[in-house]
Design a protein around this motif. Structure first.
Motif, mmCIF file in Angstrom:
data_model
loop_
_atom_site.group_PDB
_atom_site.id
_atom_site.type_symbol
_atom_site.label_atom_id
_atom_site.label_comp_id
_atom_site.label_asym_id
_atom_site.label_seq_id
_atom_site.Cartn_x
_atom_site.Cartn_y
_atom_site.Cartn_z
ATOM 1 N N PRO A 172 28.284 28.357 59.869
ATOM 2 C CA PRO A 172 26.906 27.844 59.872
ATOM 3 C C PRO A 172 25.889 28.983 59.899
ATOM 4 C CG PRO A 172 28.274 26.566 61.364
ATOM 5 C CD PRO A 172 29.107 27.738 60.902
ATOM 6 N N GLY A 173 24.870 28.841 59.082
ATOM 7 C CA GLY A 173 23.832 29.855 58.969
ATOM 8 C C GLY A 173 24.153 30.950 57.980
ATOM 9 N N GLY A 174 25.301 30.840 57.299
ATOM 10 C CA GLY A 174 25.740 31.862 56.358
ATOM 11 C C GLY A 174 25.278 31.626 54.936
ATOM 12 N N MET A 175 25.936 32.316 54.018
ATOM 13 C CA MET A 175 25.540 32.299 52.606
ATOM 14 C C MET A 175 25.525 30.894 52.006
ATOM 15 S SD MET A 175 27.374 35.631 50.936
ATOM 16 C CE MET A 175 26.408 35.625 49.423
ATOM 17 N N ILE A 176 26.568 30.136 52.293
ATOM 18 C CA ILE A 176 26.652 28.815 51.663
ATOM 19 C C ILE A 176 25.545 27.901 52.166
ATOM 20 C CG2 ILE A 176 28.087 26.744 51.494
ATOM 21 C CD1 ILE A 176 30.478 28.595 51.082
ATOM 22 N N ASP A 177 25.161 28.027 53.430
ATOM 23 C CA ASP A 177 24.045 27.220 53.914
ATOM 24 C C ASP A 177 22.760 27.571 53.169
ATOM 25 O OD1 ASP A 177 25.724 25.928 55.635
ATOM 26 O OD2 ASP A 177 24.792 26.680 57.477
ATOM 27 N N VAL A 178 22.520 28.863 52.962
ATOM 28 C CA VAL A 178 21.324 29.267 52.213
ATOM 29 C C VAL A 178 21.391 28.684 50.799
ATOM 30 C CG1 VAL A 178 20.020 31.215 51.244
ATOM 31 C CG2 VAL A 178 20.962 31.363 53.577
ATOM 32 N N GLU A 179 22.542 28.791 50.150
ATOM 33 C CA GLU A 179 22.687 28.272 48.790
ATOM 34 C C GLU A 179 22.478 26.762 48.744
ATOM 35 O OE1 GLU A 179 26.559 29.855 47.997
ATOM 36 O OE2 GLU A 179 25.763 31.843 47.495
ATOM 37 N N PHE A 180 23.009 26.034 49.722
ATOM 38 C CA PHE A 180 22.800 24.591 49.772
ATOM 39 C C PHE A 180 21.323 24.263 49.925
ATOM 40 C CE2 PHE A 180 27.208 23.745 49.941
ATOM 41 C CZ PHE A 180 27.411 22.372 49.937
ATOM 42 N N MET A 181 20.626 25.011 50.776
ATOM 43 C CA MET A 181 19.212 24.739 51.009
ATOM 44 C C MET A 181 18.384 24.991 49.750
ATOM 45 S SD MET A 181 19.028 26.250 54.860
ATOM 46 C CE MET A 181 17.424 25.633 55.338
ATOM 47 N N VAL A 182 18.695 26.055 49.053
ATOM 48 C CA VAL A 182 17.968 26.358 47.817
ATOM 49 C C VAL A 182 18.225 25.258 46.791
ATOM 50 C CG1 VAL A 182 17.776 27.973 45.871
ATOM 51 C CG2 VAL A 182 17.944 28.850 48.220
ATOM 52 N N GLN A 183 19.473 24.863 46.631
ATOM 53 C CA GLN A 183 19.789 23.817 45.656
ATOM 54 C C GLN A 183 19.156 22.479 46.044
ATOM 55 O OE1 GLN A 183 21.124 24.350 42.650
ATOM 56 N NE2 GLN A 183 20.954 26.485 43.305
ATOM 57 N N TYR A 184 19.130 22.183 47.328
ATOM 58 C CA TYR A 184 18.463 20.968 47.787
ATOM 59 C C TYR A 184 16.983 20.988 47.381
ATOM 60 C CZ TYR A 184 15.865 17.941 50.924
ATOM 61 O OH TYR A 184 14.982 17.009 51.422
ATOM 62 N N ALA A 185 16.321 22.118 47.628
ATOM 63 C CA ALA A 185 14.900 22.223 47.291
ATOM 64 C C ALA A 185 14.680 22.061 45.791
ATOM 65 C CB ALA A 185 14.343 23.564 47.784
ATOM 66 N N VAL A 186 15.534 22.655 44.987
ATOM 67 C CA VAL A 186 15.402 22.527 43.532
ATOM 68 C C VAL A 186 15.592 21.068 43.123
ATOM 69 C CG1 VAL A 186 16.418 23.139 41.304
ATOM 70 C CG2 VAL A 186 16.027 24.902 43.032
ATOM 71 N N LEU A 187 16.622 20.440 43.641
ATOM 72 C CA LEU A 187 16.857 19.034 43.299
ATOM 73 C C LEU A 187 15.703 18.146 43.764
ATOM 74 C CD1 LEU A 187 20.652 18.747 44.133
ATOM 75 C CD2 LEU A 187 19.597 18.644 41.859
ATOM 76 N N ARG A 188 15.145 18.480 44.901
ATOM 77 C CA ARG A 188 14.044 17.686 45.444
ATOM 78 C C ARG A 188 12.810 17.730 44.546
ATOM 79 N NH1 ARG A 188 11.205 18.546 51.364
ATOM 80 N NH2 ARG A 188 9.682 16.905 51.115
ATOM 81 N N TRP A 189 12.525 18.901 43.965
ATOM 82 C CA TRP A 189 11.267 19.062 43.243
ATOM 83 C C TRP A 189 11.403 19.273 41.738
ATOM 84 C CZ3 TRP A 189 10.975 21.931 48.149
ATOM 85 C CH2 TRP A 189 10.212 21.243 49.103
ATOM 86 N N ALA A 190 12.588 19.364 41.209
ATOM 87 C CA ALA A 190 12.746 19.658 39.780
ATOM 88 C C ALA A 190 12.199 18.549 38.893
ATOM 89 C CB ALA A 190 14.207 19.921 39.444
ATOM 90 N N HIS A 191 12.218 17.327 39.361
ATOM 91 C CA HIS A 191 11.686 16.227 38.541
ATOM 92 C C HIS A 191 10.209 16.449 38.231
ATOM 93 C CE1 HIS A 191 9.990 12.244 37.662
ATOM 94 N NE2 HIS A 191 11.145 12.055 37.054
ATOM 95 N N ASP A 192 9.456 16.896 39.239
ATOM 96 C CA ASP A 192 8.027 17.136 39.047
ATOM 97 C C ASP A 192 7.721 18.559 38.579
ATOM 98 O OD1 ASP A 192 7.326 14.537 39.858
ATOM 99 O OD2 ASP A 192 7.407 15.141 41.970
ATOM 100 N N HIS A 193 8.701 19.446 38.693
ATOM 101 C CA HIS A 193 8.527 20.851 38.295
ATOM 102 C C HIS A 193 9.752 21.286 37.482
ATOM 103 C CE1 HIS A 193 5.078 21.414 40.999
ATOM 104 N NE2 HIS A 193 5.727 20.574 41.793
ATOM 105 N N PRO A 194 9.886 20.775 36.269
ATOM 106 C CA PRO A 194 11.101 21.061 35.490
ATOM 107 C C PRO A 194 11.302 22.542 35.186
ATOM 108 C CG PRO A 194 9.468 19.891 34.159
ATOM 109 C CD PRO A 194 8.961 19.903 35.565
ATOM 110 N N GLU A 195 10.267 23.342 35.308
ATOM 111 C CA GLU A 195 10.419 24.778 35.067
ATOM 112 C C GLU A 195 11.352 25.425 36.098
ATOM 113 O OE1 GLU A 195 6.877 24.279 37.778
ATOM 114 O OE2 GLU A 195 7.597 23.274 35.988
#
Length: 118
Positions: free
Chosen positions: A23-46
């Motif tokens: 917990p708190g390692g690389m994979i958590d950071v990667e999951f958080m980044v991917q979550y943020a992209v998935l959350r906002w990519a619909h409105d920000h396809p760039e």
């Protein structure tokens, strides 16, 4: 899914941190980044044009989707983790390190994880 990945890892000395999987390692950071992209990519396809985690964090911050403090924390933690990971690979070692090698990044990433996901 994150819990299942963690459970599948081989146990290690409790005095060490698995740079990637604990917990708190690389994979958590990667999951958080991917979550943020998935959350906002619909409105920000760039956002989907970016491939790496660092450029994705920069793009999320530049668009005001992530505040500078959490974006900076994730970026700085990921930079530290990548540097340690590369050194360990060159030494042909597993991704296990003493906690002081990662500073307070794992704890700070875990706090952010709890803020985002409860």
């Amino acid at each position: 899914m994150r819990a299942r990945m963690h459970e599948a890892q081989a146990p290690h000395d409790p005095g060490e941190i698995n740079l990637k999987h604990d917990p708190g390692g690389m994979i958590d950071v990667e999951f958080m980044v991917q979550y943020a992209v998935l959350r906002w990519a619909h409105d920000h396809p760039e956002l989907i044009r970016h491939r790496g985690n660092i450029p994705l964090l920069e793009a999320l911050e530049a668009r005001g989707l992530l505040d500078p403090v959490p974006a900076g924390l994730l970026r700085d933690a990921y930079h530290r983790y990548l540097g340690v990971e590369q050194r360990l690979k060159l030494m042909e070692r597993r991704p296990l390190v003493a906690p002081q090698e990662l500073g307070d990044f794992p704890e700070r990433v875990k706090v952010l994880w709890r803020e985002w996901f409860g």
